[in-house]
Design a protein around this motif. Structure first.
Motif, PDB file in Angstrom:
ATOM      1  N   GLU A   5       0.146   8.452   3.789  1.00 27.87           N
ATOM      2  CA  GLU A   5      -0.904   9.467   4.077  1.00 27.87           C
ATOM      3  C   GLU A   5      -2.254   9.476   3.241  1.00 27.87           C
ATOM      4  N   GLU A   6      -2.062   8.940   2.032  1.00 29.63           N
ATOM      5  CA  GLU A   6      -3.425   8.638   1.317  1.00 29.63           C
ATOM      6  C   GLU A   6      -3.630   7.208   1.300  1.00 29.63           C
ATOM      7  N   ASN A   7      -4.493   6.726   2.246  1.00 28.81           N
ATOM      8  CA  ASN A   7      -4.636   5.322   2.170  1.00 28.81           C
ATOM      9  C   ASN A   7      -5.793   4.695   1.358  1.00 28.81           C
ATOM     10  N   HIS A   8      -6.618   5.759   0.487  1.00 26.80           N
ATOM     11  CA  HIS A   8      -7.472   5.429  -0.335  1.00 26.80           C
ATOM     12  C   HIS A   8      -6.790   4.752  -1.889  1.00 26.80           C
ATOM     13  N   ARG A   9      -5.616   5.123  -1.921  1.00 28.27           N
ATOM     14  CA  ARG A   9      -4.935   4.852  -3.072  1.00 28.27           C
ATOM     15  C   ARG A   9      -4.583   3.178  -3.102  1.00 28.27           C
ATOM     16  N   PRO A  10      -4.427   2.680  -4.249  1.00 34.03           N
ATOM     17  CA  PRO A  10      -4.347   1.203  -4.251  1.00 34.03           C
ATOM     18  C   PRO A  10      -2.887   1.044  -3.583  1.00 34.03           C
ATOM     19  N   ALA A  32       4.670   2.641 -11.225  1.00 32.33           N
ATOM     20  CA  ALA A  32       3.729   2.118 -10.248  1.00 32.33           C
ATOM     21  C   ALA A  32       2.989   3.310  -9.353  1.00 32.33           C
ATOM     22  N   THR A  33       3.928   4.291  -9.020  1.00 29.79           N
ATOM     23  CA  THR A  33       3.746   5.277  -8.261  1.00 29.79           C
ATOM     24  C   THR A  33       2.643   6.216  -8.737  1.00 29.79           C
ATOM     25  N   GLU A  34       2.395   6.169 -10.083  1.00 27.89           N
ATOM     26  CA  GLU A  34       1.270   6.838 -10.856  1.00 27.89           C
ATOM     27  C   GLU A  34      -0.095   6.236 -10.222  1.00 27.89           C
ATOM     28  N   PHE A  35      -0.091   4.898 -10.018  1.00 26.81           N
ATOM     29  CA  PHE A  35      -1.353   4.335  -9.716  1.00 26.81           C
ATOM     30  C   PHE A  35      -1.591   4.275  -8.276  1.00 26.81           C
ATOM     31  N   GLY A  36      -0.740   4.239  -7.467  1.00 28.23           N
ATOM     32  CA  GLY A  36      -1.090   3.875  -6.084  1.00 28.23           C
ATOM     33  C   GLY A  36      -0.142   4.125  -5.311  1.00 28.23           C
ATOM     34  N   ASN A  37      -0.050   3.583  -3.850  1.00 27.47           N
ATOM     35  CA  ASN A  37       1.086   3.654  -2.825  1.00 27.47           C
ATOM     36  C   ASN A  37       1.863   2.633  -3.095  1.00 27.47           C
ATOM     37  N   VAL A  38       3.298   2.686  -3.166  1.00 28.36           N
ATOM     38  CA  VAL A  38       4.188   1.496  -3.548  1.00 28.36           C
ATOM     39  C   VAL A  38       5.040   1.185  -2.437  1.00 28.36           C
ATOM     40  N   VAL A  39       5.361   0.022  -2.280  1.00 26.15           N
ATOM     41  CA  VAL A  39       6.262  -0.686  -1.370  1.00 26.15           C
ATOM     42  C   VAL A  39       7.109  -1.477  -2.351  1.00 26.15           C
ATOM     43  N   VAL A  40       8.337  -1.258  -2.323  1.00 24.84           N
ATOM     44  CA  VAL A  40       9.307  -1.906  -3.341  1.00 24.84           C
ATOM     45  C   VAL A  40      10.061  -2.896  -2.046  1.00 24.84           C
ATOM     46  N   VAL A  41      10.316  -4.335  -2.298  1.00 24.16           N
ATOM     47  CA  VAL A  41      11.163  -4.876  -1.595  1.00 24.16           C
ATOM     48  C   VAL A  41      12.001  -5.832  -2.545  1.00 24.16           C
ATOM     49  N   ALA A  42      13.110  -5.652  -2.724  1.00 22.75           N
ATOM     50  CA  ALA A  42      13.938  -6.236  -3.691  1.00 22.75           C
ATOM     51  C   ALA A  42      15.211  -6.733  -3.186  1.00 22.75           C
ATOM     52  N   PRO A  43      15.726  -7.798  -3.982  1.00 24.72           N
ATOM     53  CA  PRO A  43      16.979  -8.551  -3.702  1.00 24.72           C
ATOM     54  C   PRO A  43      18.165  -7.404  -3.621  1.00 24.72           C
ATOM     55  N   ASP A  44      19.379  -7.825  -2.570  1.00 25.41           N
ATOM     56  CA  ASP A  44      20.355  -6.808  -2.646  1.00 25.41           C
ATOM     57  C   ASP A  44      21.248  -6.914  -3.669  1.00 25.41           C
ATOM     58  N   LEU A  92       4.043  -4.775   4.814  1.00 28.46           N
ATOM     59  CA  LEU A  92       2.847  -4.257   4.360  1.00 28.46           C
ATOM     60  C   LEU A  92       1.751  -3.974   5.556  1.00 28.46           C
ATOM     61  N   PRO A  93       0.991  -2.981   5.398  1.00 22.66           N
ATOM     62  CA  PRO A  93      -0.096  -2.589   6.270  1.00 22.66           C
ATOM     63  C   PRO A  93      -1.318  -3.296   6.015  1.00 22.66           C
ATOM     64  N   ARG A  94      -1.433  -3.966   4.712  1.00 22.46           N
ATOM     65  CA  ARG A  94      -2.666  -4.759   4.385  1.00 22.46           C
ATOM     66  C   ARG A  94      -2.185  -5.545   3.405  1.00 22.46           C
ATOM     67  N   LYS A  95      -2.981  -6.463   2.736  1.00 21.84           N
ATOM     68  CA  LYS A  95      -3.025  -7.197   1.434  1.00 21.84           C
ATOM     69  C   LYS A  95      -2.771  -6.228   0.262  1.00 21.84           C
ATOM     70  N   PRO A  96      -1.798  -6.103  -0.406  1.00 22.41           N
ATOM     71  CA  PRO A  96      -1.586  -5.437  -1.643  1.00 22.41           C
ATOM     72  C   PRO A  96      -2.768  -5.655  -2.568  1.00 22.41           C
ATOM     73  N   ASP A  97      -2.988  -4.759  -3.508  1.00 24.49           N
ATOM     74  CA  ASP A  97      -3.843  -4.799  -4.665  1.00 24.49           C
ATOM     75  C   ASP A  97      -3.160  -5.402  -5.913  1.00 24.49           C
ATOM     76  N   LEU A  98      -2.025  -5.079  -5.911  1.00 17.73           N
ATOM     77  CA  LEU A  98      -1.292  -5.722  -6.939  1.00 17.73           C
ATOM     78  C   LEU A  98       0.164  -6.179  -6.783  1.00 17.73           C
ATOM     79  N   VAL A  99       0.802  -7.058  -7.635  1.00 21.36           N
ATOM     80  CA  VAL A  99       2.344  -7.567  -7.213  1.00 21.36           C
ATOM     81  C   VAL A  99       2.651  -7.227  -8.678  1.00 21.36           C
ATOM     82  N   LEU A 100       3.807  -6.378  -8.899  1.00 18.15           N
ATOM     83  CA  LEU A 100       4.625  -6.306 -10.043  1.00 18.15           C
ATOM     84  C   LEU A 100       5.758  -6.655  -9.890  1.00 18.15           C
ATOM     85  N   SER A 101       6.387  -7.211 -10.976  1.00 18.32           N
ATOM     86  CA  SER A 101       7.833  -8.047 -10.900  1.00 18.32           C
ATOM     87  C   SER A 101       8.466  -7.593 -11.951  1.00 18.32           C
ATOM     88  N   GLY A 102       9.755  -6.888 -11.941  1.00 18.34           N
ATOM     89  CA  GLY A 102      10.726  -6.431 -12.988  1.00 18.34           C
ATOM     90  C   GLY A 102      11.159  -5.116 -13.080  1.00 18.34           C
TER      91      GLY A 102
END
Length: 268
Positions: A5-10, A32-44, A92-102
């Motif tokens: 909904e808020e595409n202006h966020r990282p 991470a959600t404090e800083f932007g829109n977040v997509v989590v893709v993690a191993p099962d 993802l709808p576009r290239k992300p601004d940041l990748v976080l792992s952990g």
């Protein structure tokens, strides 16, 4: 296709190697959600020690687990690097601004950087020209307490989003266990190795099998500028890691003393 909904966020991609239900991932996702829109893709399931392994002989499956404002969560049967590749190429709808792992349950300091699936995912981000950070806590307990790490995770994410990182660089962040952390130290990777041991066992069919175990050895315990020293002193260690693993200082030595020139080979 994912839509926010808020595409202006990282746009921030979050993954790990402990699995989609790990406590550390939940904490990192929340921050991470404090800083932007977040997509989590993690191993099962847990896929530690995978480094940059990818899946090439089996199909990959992706299942969406949840969706709420500013957050999508998926799991897959792939490795941590598979998670990043799937996200970048299919989700993802576009290239992300940041990748976080952990946040990894257990240390990834010193030579563990070479084996870690947590850092393999961060490295994959940088291979795709995306700023990336791998976070780890020195506590293997599934119910580890991450409360003391939160301010430091926030501070580091904020800095990278605001200022970026040098080209081809990702951060290896390790945090001590405990309630009282002393601050952040920017440092180098300690020279170390794992003293490995294979425990020999026998299955019900009398076939031998082996279980890998071992202990870490710090090969420069007197050094005071390393991640191992910082962690031992109660500091969060931040090591900038580079994609280029060339030993540039050895190039001229090899040219002069080891590799024959074309003319020498022709004369032989």
């Amino acid at each position: 296709m994912i839509e926010f909904e808020e595409n202006h966020r990282p746009l921030i991609l979050v993954t790990n190697d402990d699995g989609y239900d790990a406590g550390g991932l939940s904490v990192l996702r929340e921050i991470a959600t404090e800083f932007g829109n977040v997509v989590v893709v993690a191993p099962d399931e847990a896929r530690s020690g995978m480094s940059n392994a990818i899946t090439v002989k089996l199909p990959l499956f992706v299942k969406q687990l949840s969706h709420k404002k500013g957050l999508f969560v998926f799991k897959t049967n792939g490795t941590p690097v598979d998670c990043v590749k799937l996200a970048l190429n299919t989700l993802l709808p576009r290239k992300p601004d940041l990748v976080l792992s952990g946040i990894n349950h257990g240390s990834n300091s010193s030579s563990s950087v070479h084996y870690s699936g947590t850092l393999g995912a961060a490295r994959e981000g940088v291979l795709n020209q995306i700023n990336a950070i791998g976070f780890s806590l020195l506590d293997y307990d599934p119910n580890a307490d991450f409360s003391a790490t939160r301010p430091y995770v926030r501070q580091i994410i904020h800095h990278v989003l605001q200022h970026g990182l040098p080209e081809d660089t990702f951060l290896n962040v390790n945090m001590p266990k405990g309630k009282q952390l002393k601050g952040i130290k920017i440092c180098r990777q300690a020279k170390g190795k794992w003293g490995e041991e294979f425990l020999e066992r026998e299955d019900p069919r009398k076939q031998k099998y082996y279980w890998l175990t071992g202990t870490f050895q710090n090969l420069e315990p007197q050094a005071t500028d390393t991640d191992e020293y910082a962690l031992a002193q109660g500091f969060v260690s931040v090591v900038p890691c580079h994609l280029d693993i060339t030993n540039h200082s050895a190039i001229e030595h090899l040219k002069a003393h080891f590799i024959p020139t074309k003319s020498k080979l022709e004369n032989e």
